[in-house]
Write a protein that holds these residues in place. Structure first.
Motif, PDB file in Angstrom:
ATOM      1  N   PHE A 154       1.028  -1.163   0.000  1.00  0.00           N
ATOM      2  CA  PHE A 154      -0.072   0.386  -0.076  1.00  0.00           C
ATOM      3  C   PHE A 154       0.749   1.311  -0.113  1.00  0.00           C
ATOM      4  O   PHE A 154       1.613   1.589   0.951  1.00  0.00           O
ATOM      5  CB  PHE A 154      -0.873  -0.066   1.064  1.00  0.00           C
ATOM      6  CG  PHE A 154      -1.856   1.032   0.997  1.00  0.00           C
ATOM      7  CD1 PHE A 154      -3.235   0.934   0.440  1.00  0.00           C
ATOM      8  CD2 PHE A 154      -1.825   2.113   1.864  1.00  0.00           C
ATOM      9  CE1 PHE A 154      -4.303   1.800   0.410  1.00  0.00           C
ATOM     10  CE2 PHE A 154      -3.144   3.108   1.766  1.00  0.00           C
ATOM     11  CZ  PHE A 154      -4.085   2.983   1.237  1.00  0.00           C
ATOM     12  N   ASP A 155       0.888   2.039  -1.115  1.00  0.00           N
ATOM     13  CA  ASP A 155       1.733   3.086  -1.137  1.00  0.00           C
ATOM     14  C   ASP A 155       1.151   4.361  -0.528  1.00  0.00           C
ATOM     15  O   ASP A 155       0.182   4.780  -1.173  1.00  0.00           O
ATOM     16  CB  ASP A 155       2.157   3.367  -2.620  1.00  0.00           C
ATOM     17  CG  ASP A 155       2.777   2.251  -3.082  1.00  0.00           C
ATOM     18  OD1 ASP A 155       3.669   1.912  -2.480  1.00  0.00           O
ATOM     19  OD2 ASP A 155       2.800   2.145  -4.541  1.00  0.00           O
ATOM     20  N   ALA A 156       1.828   4.955   0.361  1.00  0.00           N
ATOM     21  CA  ALA A 156       1.298   6.233   1.201  1.00  0.00           C
ATOM     22  C   ALA A 156       1.904   7.613   0.461  1.00  0.00           C
ATOM     23  O   ALA A 156       3.133   7.353  -0.169  1.00  0.00           O
ATOM     24  CB  ALA A 156       1.585   6.127   2.582  1.00  0.00           C
ATOM     25  N   PRO A 157       1.259   8.545   0.262  1.00  0.00           N
ATOM     26  CA  PRO A 157       1.615   9.775  -0.517  1.00  0.00           C
ATOM     27  C   PRO A 157       3.151  10.294   0.370  1.00  0.00           C
ATOM     28  O   PRO A 157       3.322  10.109   1.591  1.00  0.00           O
ATOM     29  CB  PRO A 157       0.369  10.685  -0.437  1.00  0.00           C
ATOM     30  CG  PRO A 157      -0.407  10.255   0.703  1.00  0.00           C
ATOM     31  CD  PRO A 157      -0.052   8.712   0.872  1.00  0.00           C
ATOM     32  N   LEU A 158       3.730  11.105  -0.561  1.00  0.00           N
ATOM     33  CA  LEU A 158       5.153  11.545  -0.201  1.00  0.00           C
ATOM     34  C   LEU A 158       4.705  12.953   0.702  1.00  0.00           C
ATOM     35  O   LEU A 158       5.639  13.523   1.256  1.00  0.00           O
ATOM     36  CB  LEU A 158       6.035  11.617  -1.076  1.00  0.00           C
ATOM     37  CG  LEU A 158       6.569  10.036  -1.698  1.00  0.00           C
ATOM     38  CD1 LEU A 158       7.881  10.255  -2.375  1.00  0.00           C
ATOM     39  CD2 LEU A 158       7.084   9.447  -0.308  1.00  0.00           C
ATOM     40  N   LEU A 159       3.680  13.673   0.218  1.00  0.00           N
ATOM     41  CA  LEU A 159       3.094  14.739   0.546  1.00  0.00           C
ATOM     42  C   LEU A 159       2.127  14.644   1.525  1.00  0.00           C
ATOM     43  O   LEU A 159       1.191  14.364   1.290  1.00  0.00           O
ATOM     44  CB  LEU A 159       3.100  15.838  -0.444  1.00  0.00           C
ATOM     45  CG  LEU A 159       4.120  16.295  -1.878  1.00  0.00           C
ATOM     46  CD1 LEU A 159       3.726  17.080  -2.702  1.00  0.00           C
ATOM     47  CD2 LEU A 159       5.354  16.880  -0.688  1.00  0.00           C
ATOM     48  N   MET A 160       2.428  15.320   2.810  1.00  0.00           N
ATOM     49  CA  MET A 160       1.174  15.309   3.558  1.00  0.00           C
ATOM     50  C   MET A 160       0.707  16.720   4.066  1.00  0.00           C
ATOM     51  O   MET A 160       1.655  17.503   4.150  1.00  0.00           O
ATOM     52  CB  MET A 160       1.548  14.527   4.695  1.00  0.00           C
ATOM     53  CG  MET A 160       1.969  12.950   4.352  1.00  0.00           C
ATOM     54  SD  MET A 160       2.165  11.963   5.732  1.00  0.00           S
ATOM     55  CE  MET A 160       2.033  10.366   5.094  1.00  0.00           C
ATOM     56  N   TYR A 175       3.203  24.196  -1.245  1.00  0.00           N
ATOM     57  CA  TYR A 175       2.304  23.596  -2.130  1.00  0.00           C
ATOM     58  C   TYR A 175       0.987  24.317  -2.677  1.00  0.00           C
ATOM     59  O   TYR A 175      -0.037  24.309  -2.381  1.00  0.00           O
ATOM     60  CB  TYR A 175       1.735  22.097  -1.429  1.00  0.00           C
ATOM     61  CG  TYR A 175       1.292  21.211  -2.318  1.00  0.00           C
ATOM     62  CD1 TYR A 175       1.813  20.485  -3.362  1.00  0.00           C
ATOM     63  CD2 TYR A 175      -0.170  21.100  -2.429  1.00  0.00           C
ATOM     64  CE1 TYR A 175       1.479  19.593  -4.325  1.00  0.00           C
ATOM     65  CE2 TYR A 175      -0.645  20.264  -3.539  1.00  0.00           C
ATOM     66  CZ  TYR A 175      -0.070  19.302  -4.209  1.00  0.00           C
ATOM     67  OH  TYR A 175      -0.333  18.454  -5.036  1.00  0.00           O
ATOM     68  N   PHE A 176       1.400  25.150  -3.588  1.00  0.00           N
ATOM     69  CA  PHE A 176       0.427  25.933  -4.380  1.00  0.00           C
ATOM     70  C   PHE A 176      -0.493  26.960  -3.410  1.00  0.00           C
ATOM     71  O   PHE A 176      -1.757  26.878  -3.247  1.00  0.00           O
ATOM     72  CB  PHE A 176      -0.418  25.164  -5.216  1.00  0.00           C
ATOM     73  CG  PHE A 176       0.111  24.189  -6.300  1.00  0.00           C
ATOM     74  CD1 PHE A 176       0.515  24.796  -7.293  1.00  0.00           C
ATOM     75  CD2 PHE A 176       0.019  22.934  -5.989  1.00  0.00           C
ATOM     76  CE1 PHE A 176       1.377  23.955  -8.350  1.00  0.00           C
ATOM     77  CE2 PHE A 176       0.670  22.157  -7.038  1.00  0.00           C
ATOM     78  CZ  PHE A 176       1.313  22.614  -8.085  1.00  0.00           C
ATOM     79  N   ASN A 177       0.420  27.462  -2.510  1.00  0.00           N
ATOM     80  CA  ASN A 177       0.081  28.275  -1.675  1.00  0.00           C
ATOM     81  C   ASN A 177      -0.628  27.574  -0.221  1.00  0.00           C
ATOM     82  O   ASN A 177      -1.575  28.352   0.267  1.00  0.00           O
ATOM     83  CB  ASN A 177      -1.095  29.412  -2.248  1.00  0.00           C
ATOM     84  CG  ASN A 177      -0.409  30.414  -3.056  1.00  0.00           C
ATOM     85  OD1 ASN A 177       0.720  30.814  -2.783  1.00  0.00           O
ATOM     86  ND2 ASN A 177      -0.986  30.755  -4.147  1.00  0.00           N
ATOM     87  N   HIS A 178      -0.252  26.448  -0.123  1.00  0.00           N
ATOM     88  CA  HIS A 178      -0.947  25.886   1.193  1.00  0.00           C
ATOM     89  C   HIS A 178       0.309  25.109   1.715  1.00  0.00           C
ATOM     90  O   HIS A 178       1.147  24.780   0.788  1.00  0.00           O
ATOM     91  CB  HIS A 178      -1.867  24.493   0.459  1.00  0.00           C
ATOM     92  CG  HIS A 178      -3.187  25.169   0.030  1.00  0.00           C
ATOM     93  ND1 HIS A 178      -4.419  25.552   0.744  1.00  0.00           N
ATOM     94  CD2 HIS A 178      -3.463  25.380  -1.196  1.00  0.00           C
ATOM     95  CE1 HIS A 178      -5.340  25.877   0.060  1.00  0.00           C
ATOM     96  NE2 HIS A 178      -4.766  25.933  -1.256  1.00  0.00           N
TER      97      HIS A 178
END
Length: 325
Positions: A154-160, A175-178
């Motif tokens: 199960f691959d978890a995202p690298l950006l949280m 991340y795009f103003n976030h």
């Protein structure tokens, strides 16, 4: 037509004429013989060019090869008990593709900063090459283990968007103003996956913003995290007891490795790479390791069992200071 093979396949072609494409790592000559140290991305071994067995053109070409030259060769594979690899090739012909010049990592001692600046080239050397082979084998053995036990990768995202744990610093990203962060752990996503698939494991890069160069602090590493639904603690412990484990004492003159429940191929496929990364530490370096690790009498006893006899003798005179620090 002569068969094109890799160095790794040499054992299947003893006393046969074969063709290879290789790079030169080192060279020495002795009168009418040139010894070539070769690699091809699968293994390292030696090629021998004898003046009486080849044309003058081939012999001069062999003498003129420089480090990291690339070329095709034709020759006969022979067993060689003196070699760590166990085989060598008697070369009858070679075709130079490119004769490299000015390769920066020569066959002498280099500082770690220099090697890291040339990391893309250092990977060709025996030690990092062997480390990457071992890493690859451990990765495969781990994935095979969990698949055989019915787990789903199960691959978890690298950006949280937040930290799953509150014990370490995070790498912040706009991340795009976030606000976003490099993954500290895939655990929360793994727990969600376990509710869907029953048994899952994550295995991927993890990031911790720890500004340190010590071995106890890692800014980037790969972490494996299994999550299981409907499983009690005793069942989890039984499963953990069969997981492939690779342990070593890299600070001593001999790298001692214990592979527990290695799984198919892990131990046998790691033998040659492990020999290549055995560190050649001087006695004082080992003693510094001893002083740091053996802080108690029980620690000194345990440590001594892991050491070579020569290092045990050197440790004896320091036992009192080690146990009182």
């Amino acid at each position: 037509m002569t068969e094109l093979i890799s160095i790794r396949e040499s054992s299947k072609h003893v006393d046969e004429e074969v063709r290879m494409h290789v790079w030169l790592t080192d060279k020495r000559s002795s009168g009418k013989i040139v010894f070539l140290q070769l690699r091809d991305g699968t293994a390292f071994f030696q090629g021998v060019v004898r003046k009486n067995d080849v044309s003058e053109e081939v012999f001069e070409a062999a003498k003129g090869l420089r480090q990291e030259a690339s070329f095709y060769l034709t020759g006969t594979i022979h067993e060689d008990a003196r070699s760590h690899f166990g085989y060598e090739i008697q070369i009858s012909d070679l075709e130079v593709v490119s004769n490299n010049e000015g390769y920066p990592i020569t066959n002498k001692e280099h500082g770690i900063d220099f090697l890291l600046d040339h990391r893309h080239l250092w990977l060709r050397s025996r030690r990092p090459f062997a480390i990457m082979q071992i890493r690859n084998r451990i990765f495969k053995a781990t994935v095979d283990f969990f698949e055989n036990e019915g787990f789903v990768k199960f691959d978890a995202p690298l950006l949280m968007h937040s930290a799953p744990e509150g014990t370490t610093e995070l790498f912040h990203i706009d991340y795009f103003n976030h606000d976003a962060y490099l993954s500290q752990s895939g655990q929360l996503y793994g727990e969600v996956g376990a509710e869907a698939f029953g048994k899952i494991f994550t295995f991927g890069p993890t990031f911790r913003a720890e500004a340190s160069k010590t071995r106890r602090h890692l800014t980037e590493f790969w972490m494996m995290e299994p999550e299981m639904a409907w499983m009690h603690q005793d069942e989890s412990l039984d499963l953990q007891g069969t997981l492939p484990v690779l342990r070593g004492w890299p600070g001593f003159g001999t790298l001692r490795i214990r592979i527990k429940h290695p799984g198919p191929g892990l131990k046998t496929n790691c033998v040659q790479p492990l020999k290549a990364i055995t560190p050649a530490c001087p006695t004082m370096t080992r003693l510094r390791c001893c002083k740091k690790l053996a802080r108690t009498s029980s620690g000194a006893t345990t440590l001594a069992r892991q050491m070579k006899p020569s290092c045990q003798n050197n440790l004896t005179g320091h036992s009192s200071s080690l146990t009182t620090q």
